[in-house]
Design a protein around this motif. Structure first.
Motif, PDB file in Angstrom:
ATOM      1  N   VAL A 107       0.845  -1.204   0.000  1.00 23.20           N
ATOM      2  CA  VAL A 107       0.000   0.000   0.000  1.00 23.20           C
ATOM      3  C   VAL A 107       0.878   1.251   0.000  1.00 23.20           C
ATOM      4  O   VAL A 107       0.638   2.192  -0.763  1.00 23.20           O
ATOM      5  CB  VAL A 107      -0.961  -0.002   1.214  1.00 23.20           C
ATOM      6  CG1 VAL A 107      -1.628   1.353   1.390  1.00 23.20           C
ATOM      7  CG2 VAL A 107      -2.007  -1.096   1.060  1.00 23.20           C
TER       8      VAL A 107
ATOM      9  N   ARG B 268       2.193   2.119  -3.234  1.00 22.24           N
ATOM     10  CA  ARG B 268       1.104   2.393  -4.189  1.00 22.24           C
ATOM     11  C   ARG B 268       0.917   1.274  -5.213  1.00 22.24           C
ATOM     12  O   ARG B 268       0.625   1.523  -6.384  1.00 22.24           O
ATOM     13  CB  ARG B 268       1.323   3.735  -4.874  1.00 22.24           C
ATOM     14  CG  ARG B 268       1.209   4.904  -3.926  1.00 22.24           C
ATOM     15  CD  ARG B 268       1.380   6.220  -4.655  1.00 22.24           C
ATOM     16  NE  ARG B 268       1.076   7.343  -3.802  1.00 22.24           N
ATOM     17  CZ  ARG B 268       1.937   7.970  -3.011  1.00 22.24           C
ATOM     18  NH1 ARG B 268       3.175   7.530  -2.934  1.00 22.24           N
ATOM     19  NH2 ARG B 268       1.571   8.993  -2.288  1.00 22.24           N
ATOM     20  N   GLN B 269       1.068   0.048  -4.727  1.00 20.60           N
ATOM     21  CA  GLN B 269       0.845  -1.122  -5.562  1.00 20.60           C
ATOM     22  C   GLN B 269      -0.582  -1.609  -5.309  1.00 20.60           C
ATOM     23  O   GLN B 269      -0.932  -1.928  -4.172  1.00 20.60           O
ATOM     24  CB  GLN B 269       1.847  -2.223  -5.226  1.00 20.60           C
ATOM     25  CG  GLN B 269       3.287  -1.849  -5.494  1.00 20.60           C
ATOM     26  CD  GLN B 269       3.549  -1.667  -6.963  1.00 20.60           C
ATOM     27  OE1 GLN B 269       3.451  -2.606  -7.755  1.00 20.60           O
ATOM     28  NE2 GLN B 269       3.881  -0.451  -7.364  1.00 20.60           N
ATOM     29  N   VAL B 270      -1.384  -1.650  -6.341  1.00 21.32           N
ATOM     30  CA  VAL B 270      -2.775  -2.097  -6.208  1.00 21.32           C
ATOM     31  C   VAL B 270      -2.816  -3.604  -6.442  1.00 21.32           C
ATOM     32  O   VAL B 270      -2.502  -4.081  -7.531  1.00 21.32           O
ATOM     33  CB  VAL B 270      -3.700  -1.354  -7.203  1.00 21.32           C
ATOM     34  CG1 VAL B 270      -5.127  -1.858  -7.069  1.00 21.32           C
ATOM     35  CG2 VAL B 270      -3.618   0.149  -6.967  1.00 21.32           C
ATOM     36  N   VAL B 271      -3.212  -4.319  -5.407  1.00 17.75           N
ATOM     37  CA  VAL B 271      -3.226  -5.780  -5.443  1.00 17.75           C
ATOM     38  C   VAL B 271      -4.671  -6.256  -5.485  1.00 17.75           C
ATOM     39  O   VAL B 271      -5.485  -5.862  -4.663  1.00 17.75           O
ATOM     40  CB  VAL B 271      -2.502  -6.345  -4.198  1.00 17.75           C
ATOM     41  CG1 VAL B 271      -2.618  -7.852  -4.150  1.00 17.75           C
ATOM     42  CG2 VAL B 271      -1.048  -5.899  -4.186  1.00 17.75           C
ATOM     43  N   ASP B 272      -4.990  -7.099  -6.466  1.00 17.14           N
ATOM     44  CA  ASP B 272      -6.335  -7.659  -6.586  1.00 17.14           C
ATOM     45  C   ASP B 272      -6.495  -8.931  -5.758  1.00 17.14           C
ATOM     46  O   ASP B 272      -7.576  -9.222  -5.253  1.00 17.14           O
ATOM     47  CB  ASP B 272      -6.659  -7.978  -8.049  1.00 17.14           C
ATOM     48  CG  ASP B 272      -6.666  -6.724  -8.906  1.00 17.14           C
ATOM     49  OD1 ASP B 272      -7.003  -5.639  -8.388  1.00 17.14           O
ATOM     50  OD2 ASP B 272      -6.313  -6.828 -10.099  1.00 17.14           O
TER      51      ASP B 272
ATOM     52  N   TYR C 273      -4.117 -11.627  -3.018  1.00 16.83           N
ATOM     53  CA  TYR C 273      -2.861 -11.886  -2.319  1.00 16.83           C
ATOM     54  C   TYR C 273      -3.074 -13.006  -1.323  1.00 16.83           C
ATOM     55  O   TYR C 273      -4.051 -13.007  -0.576  1.00 16.83           O
ATOM     56  CB  TYR C 273      -2.386 -10.622  -1.601  1.00 16.83           C
ATOM     57  CG  TYR C 273      -1.153 -10.814  -0.746  1.00 16.83           C
ATOM     58  CD1 TYR C 273      -0.010 -11.416  -1.257  1.00 16.83           C
ATOM     59  CD2 TYR C 273      -1.137 -10.404   0.577  1.00 16.83           C
ATOM     60  CE1 TYR C 273       1.117 -11.587  -0.476  1.00 16.83           C
ATOM     61  CE2 TYR C 273      -0.017 -10.570   1.369  1.00 16.83           C
ATOM     62  CZ  TYR C 273       1.112 -11.167   0.834  1.00 16.83           C
ATOM     63  OH  TYR C 273       2.223 -11.351   1.613  1.00 16.83           O
TER      64      TYR C 273
ATOM     65  N   GLY D 205      -2.286  -8.557  -9.683  1.00 14.97           N
ATOM     66  CA  GLY D 205      -2.790  -7.207  -9.862  1.00 14.97           C
ATOM     67  C   GLY D 205      -2.504  -6.710 -11.264  1.00 14.97           C
ATOM     68  O   GLY D 205      -1.623  -7.237 -11.955  1.00 14.97           O
TER      69      GLY D 205
ATOM     70  N   ASP E  15      -1.183  -3.850 -12.401  1.00 15.80           N
ATOM     71  CA  ASP E  15       0.097  -3.171 -12.656  1.00 15.80           C
ATOM     72  C   ASP E  15       1.106  -3.375 -11.538  1.00 15.80           C
ATOM     73  O   ASP E  15       1.933  -2.505 -11.275  1.00 15.80           O
ATOM     74  CB  ASP E  15      -0.149  -1.675 -12.873  1.00 15.80           C
ATOM     75  CG  ASP E  15      -0.946  -1.402 -14.133  1.00 15.80           C
ATOM     76  OD1 ASP E  15      -0.574  -1.946 -15.190  1.00 15.80           O
ATOM     77  OD2 ASP E  15      -1.950  -0.671 -14.052  1.00 15.80           O
ATOM     78  N   VAL E  16       1.040  -4.504 -10.867  1.00 16.51           N
ATOM     79  CA  VAL E  16       1.956  -4.765  -9.757  1.00 16.51           C
ATOM     80  C   VAL E  16       3.358  -4.996 -10.299  1.00 16.51           C
ATOM     81  O   VAL E  16       3.557  -5.757 -11.245  1.00 16.51           O
ATOM     82  CB  VAL E  16       1.486  -5.985  -8.941  1.00 16.51           C
ATOM     83  CG1 VAL E  16       2.462  -6.315  -7.842  1.00 16.51           C
ATOM     84  CG2 VAL E  16       0.112  -5.726  -8.356  1.00 16.51           C
TER      85      VAL E  16
ATOM     86  N   ARG F 243       0.713 -10.494 -13.218  1.00 13.88           N
ATOM     87  CA  ARG F 243       0.296  -9.146 -13.601  1.00 13.88           C
ATOM     88  C   ARG F 243      -0.739  -9.270 -14.699  1.00 13.88           C
ATOM     89  O   ARG F 243      -0.498  -9.917 -15.714  1.00 13.88           O
ATOM     90  CB  ARG F 243       1.499  -8.326 -14.061  1.00 13.88           C
ATOM     91  CG  ARG F 243       1.166  -6.854 -14.103  1.00 13.88           C
ATOM     92  CD  ARG F 243       2.388  -6.034 -13.936  1.00 13.88           C
ATOM     93  NE  ARG F 243       2.778  -5.538 -15.241  1.00 13.88           N
ATOM     94  CZ  ARG F 243       3.781  -4.705 -15.438  1.00 13.88           C
ATOM     95  NH1 ARG F 243       4.515  -4.316 -14.439  1.00 13.88           N
ATOM     96  NH2 ARG F 243       4.063  -4.291 -16.630  1.00 13.88           N
TER      97      ARG F 243
END
Length: 165
Positions: A61, A64-68, A70, A97, A99-100, A138
């Protein structure tokens, strides 16, 4: 400054025990015969997975990594002789995610393994070798999959010392 943690454990019959933590949460333990709760070593392995997962999720977080999606898969090997300690643990962080970034995932796991997760540090300082791995999927415009090992901590090495080398 140190922080004290407390647990009260009560016998509930046979090999069943209930622990109440200082924060008021209950954890039930049992053996394979009674099978009404997890075994102590299973709980330790689950606690290690939760400890590192909370670190990684928090750091992701901040980065700024958006994880769908985990999850952490944990697998341990115990020696047959008493005390039957874990000699090897493999933690696999599975991250998905749009764009991870792979470098960010690796760095989050490294920080957990070497700086933030006290359970990882305690186990690695003893007889346990811990393999910190990842699988990344990704799903965005530049979709790809990757996996690998970030690092190995332990045995008999404090992770904070390993990190400075």
């Amino acid at each position: 400054m140190s922080v004290e943690k407390t647990v009260e454990l009560r016998h509930k019959g046979a090999m069943r025990f209930a622990a109440v933590t200082g924060s008021g949460h209950e954890v039930v333990f049992d053996n394979r015969v009674g099978d009404t709760g997890a075994g102590p070593t299973e709980v330790l392995l689950a606690a290690l997975a939760a400890c590192t997962a909370m670190d990684v999720a928090s750091i992701m977080v901040k980065k700024r990594q958006v994880v769908d999606s985990y999850r952490v898969q944990a697998r341990a090997v115990r020696r047959n002789e008493y005390p039957q300690v874990f000699t090897r643990i493999e933690l696999v962080h599975e991250v998905e995610g749009a764009d991870v970034g792979e470098a960010q995932v690796r760095r989050c796991i490294e920080l957990s393994a070497t700086k933030y997760c006290p359970l990882s540090a305690m186990l690695a300082a003893g007889d346990t070798e811990i393999h910190h791995r990842y699988r990344l999927r990704r799903t965005g415009g530049a979709a790809y999959e990757a996996e690998g090992e970030v690092m190995v901590t332990g045995p008999y090495r404090r992770p904070d010392i390993v990190a400075t080398r």
